[in-house]
Design an enzyme around this catalytic site. Structure first.
Site, PDB file in Angstrom:
ATOM      1  N   PHE A   1       0.846  -1.181   0.000  1.00 25.24           N
ATOM      2  CA  PHE A   1       0.000   0.000   0.000  1.00 25.24           C
ATOM      3  C   PHE A   1       0.891   1.244   0.000  1.00 25.24           C
ATOM      4  O   PHE A   1       1.881   1.306   0.741  1.00 25.24           O
ATOM      5  CB  PHE A   1      -0.912   0.007   1.224  1.00 25.24           C
TER       6      PHE A   1
ATOM      7  N   ASP B   1       0.955  -4.884   8.401  1.00 27.06           N
ATOM      8  CA  ASP B   1      -0.148  -3.939   8.239  1.00 27.06           C
ATOM      9  C   ASP B   1      -1.439  -4.756   8.173  1.00 27.06           C
ATOM     10  O   ASP B   1      -1.631  -5.554   7.250  1.00 27.06           O
ATOM     11  CB  ASP B   1       0.056  -3.125   6.957  1.00 27.06           C
TER      12      ASP B   1
ATOM     13  N   TYR C   1     -11.181   2.374  10.857  1.00 26.75           N
ATOM     14  CA  TYR C   1     -12.357   2.825  10.115  1.00 26.75           C
ATOM     15  C   TYR C   1     -12.820   1.888   9.013  1.00 26.75           C
ATOM     16  O   TYR C   1     -13.811   2.167   8.343  1.00 26.75           O
ATOM     17  CB  TYR C   1     -12.119   4.225   9.527  1.00 26.75           C
ATOM     18  N   LYS C   2     -12.140   0.778   8.810  1.00 27.52           N
ATOM     19  CA  LYS C   2     -12.584  -0.168   7.788  1.00 27.52           C
ATOM     20  C   LYS C   2     -13.490  -1.217   8.439  1.00 27.52           C
ATOM     21  O   LYS C   2     -14.629  -0.935   8.769  1.00 27.52           O
ATOM     22  CB  LYS C   2     -11.375  -0.793   7.084  1.00 27.52           C
TER      23      LYS C   2
ATOM     24  N   ARG D   1     -13.481  -3.440  -7.058  1.00 28.46           N
ATOM     25  CA  ARG D   1     -13.264  -4.040  -5.746  1.00 28.46           C
ATOM     26  C   ARG D   1     -14.556  -4.016  -4.923  1.00 28.46           C
ATOM     27  O   ARG D   1     -15.225  -2.990  -4.827  1.00 28.46           O
ATOM     28  CB  ARG D   1     -12.158  -3.269  -5.013  1.00 28.46           C
TER      29      ARG D   1
END
Length: 416
Positions: A143, A214, A239-240, A388
């Site tokens: 990422f 991560d 927050y995911k 996605r």
């Protein structure tokens, strides 16, 4: 009939009895009622921003109106009996996250962003590694923020550490005697491919290499076992899949064996053993709390605290089973049309290699996703050509996934 007309009734599209039967047997079906999901929308982007929990809405009102509005500064220390004292809030949230990632509460610190915590974790890992090891190894397609933070830290250290990027599948072959630490994301944000955290951690440990994981697309989607795997450091966002709200505080994991020797690169007053002593020299707090930097972000931490309560009675193995069943179903319903509609599945079919999302390549992926979102089917696009779809076991039903698959097919057939 236009595409938009065909999709207008997607939410009310009849669902076959066998799909309804899957929902009837779902042990997590009752969790859907814990979330405020907008009408007319099938939301498959919880791997970017989780849905709003009813608990969060109520908690934030209470914090703003009572804890802040009425108790004012007293809320820093006066609410201990009710579990509402703000000073201890980072530790309470850390304990809830620890259960989800296979850690002990004193191994988790909560606060700041994932990027800031990645900096802290990398600095700590490089500080623990033997001085002769000068390479930080990472996935070449990691990422971007992970790569940027690693580049920035390397520059700050005057290039004394080389950032070496290799394909994720070749990491094991590059764990040489010059490698200090390896930085990897467990679930690839584009494809949903899940790395074997336990196997890679063991391989790194055998080579004397420290691991920094991560978990942004792992925590809350399926059980993570950091201690069992012997991982050294980890970071993740709130927050995911943890549903803590936009910009929710992130977390940092530091294995107990490193507590007394891992350097704290950002040594703020809230990581001091006694913040209100106002000492002029830094003395670290016990455990991972030493990695908390500044004043707790009370509003956002309270939102995350409330959101995590949704997991309190959830068996994480059941969560994983539903995640795999949802993604299997989505893949299965789209499989017959893939070749005809120029869809290429890039998410692994093997359960042990899959996170909680399904991704496809399509030559017009950006335009297709824009049409889907306009029609109320919200996924997301990742460059250059990825569609996605994040599937969240706590609030998605099999009916949602069936209708989503039909919606994707409708859009693509219109384009074909």
């Amino acid at each position: 009939m236009t595409t938009q007309t065909a999709l207008a009734d997607l939410q009310t599209l009849p669902v076959p009895p066998e799909v309804l039967a899957l929902d009837a047997r779902d042990p997590l079906a009752h969790k859907r009622g814990d979330f405020l999901l907008p009408e007319g929308v099938i939301y498959l982007d919880g791997n970017s921003l989780g849905a709003l929990s009813r608990r969060v809405a109520a908690r934030v009102r209470g914090v703003t109106e009572q804890e802040w509005g009425e108790a004012l500064i007293g809320s820093w220390t006066l609410g201990a009996a009710q579990g509402r004292d703000w000073m201890a809030l980072p530790d309470r949230v850390a304990a809830k996250i620890a259960r989800l990632i296979g850690a002990q509460p004193d191994e988790v610190a909560v606060g700041d962003s994932t990027s800031v915590n990645t900096f802290k974790a990398l600095a700590a890992a490089l500080g623990v590694a033997p001085p002769e090891r000068r390479v930080l190894l990472t996935d070449a397609d990691n990422f971007p923020t992970d790569l940027y933070v690693a580049q920035g830290l390397s520059a700050l250290l005057d290039g004394r550490f080389e950032l070496r990027r290799v394909p994720a599948g070749e990491v094991g072959a590059h764990l040489g005697a010059d490698v200090a630490a390896v930085l990897l994301t467990q679930v690839d944000y584009r494809t949903g491919r899940c790395l074997d955290l336990a196997a890679i951690s063991a391989q790194a440990r055998a080579a004397g290499v420290l691991t920094v994981w991560d978990l942004a697309h792992s925590a809350g989607a399926f059980p993570v076992e950091l201690n069992a795997a012997g991982a050294d450091f980890a970071v993740g966002c709130g927050y995911k899949y943890l549903n803590g709200g936009p910009g929710a505080p992130a977390f940092l994991y530091v294995a107990r064996r490193h507590h007394d020797r891992a350097p704290v690169a950002l040594s703020g007053w809230m990581g001091h053993a006694d913040p209100f002593e106002m000492a002029r020299d830094y003395v670290p707090a016990p455990g991972a709390r030493r990695f908390v930097t500044g004043t707790p972000m009370v509003l956002s931490l309270s939102a995350l605290d409330a959101a995590l309560d949704a997991f309190a009675d959830v068996d994480l193995q059941v969560l994983r089973a539903k995640s795999l069943a949802l993604t299997d179903a989505f893949i299965g319903w789209l499989d017959p049309a893939c070749a005809r509609l120029s869809l290429e599945l890039v998410t692994p079919r093997g359960h042990h290699e899959r996170g909680s999302q399904v991704s496809y390549r399509h030559p017009q992926a950006r335009e297709v996703m824009a049409e889907l979102i306009a029609a109320g089917l919200v996924g997301d696009f990742r460059t250059p050509d990825i569609l996605r779809f994040g599937l969240t076991p706590l609030y998605h039903s099999f009916a949602d996934v069936y209708r989503a698959a039909r919606g994707v097919q409708t859009i693509l057939e219109a384009r074909a």
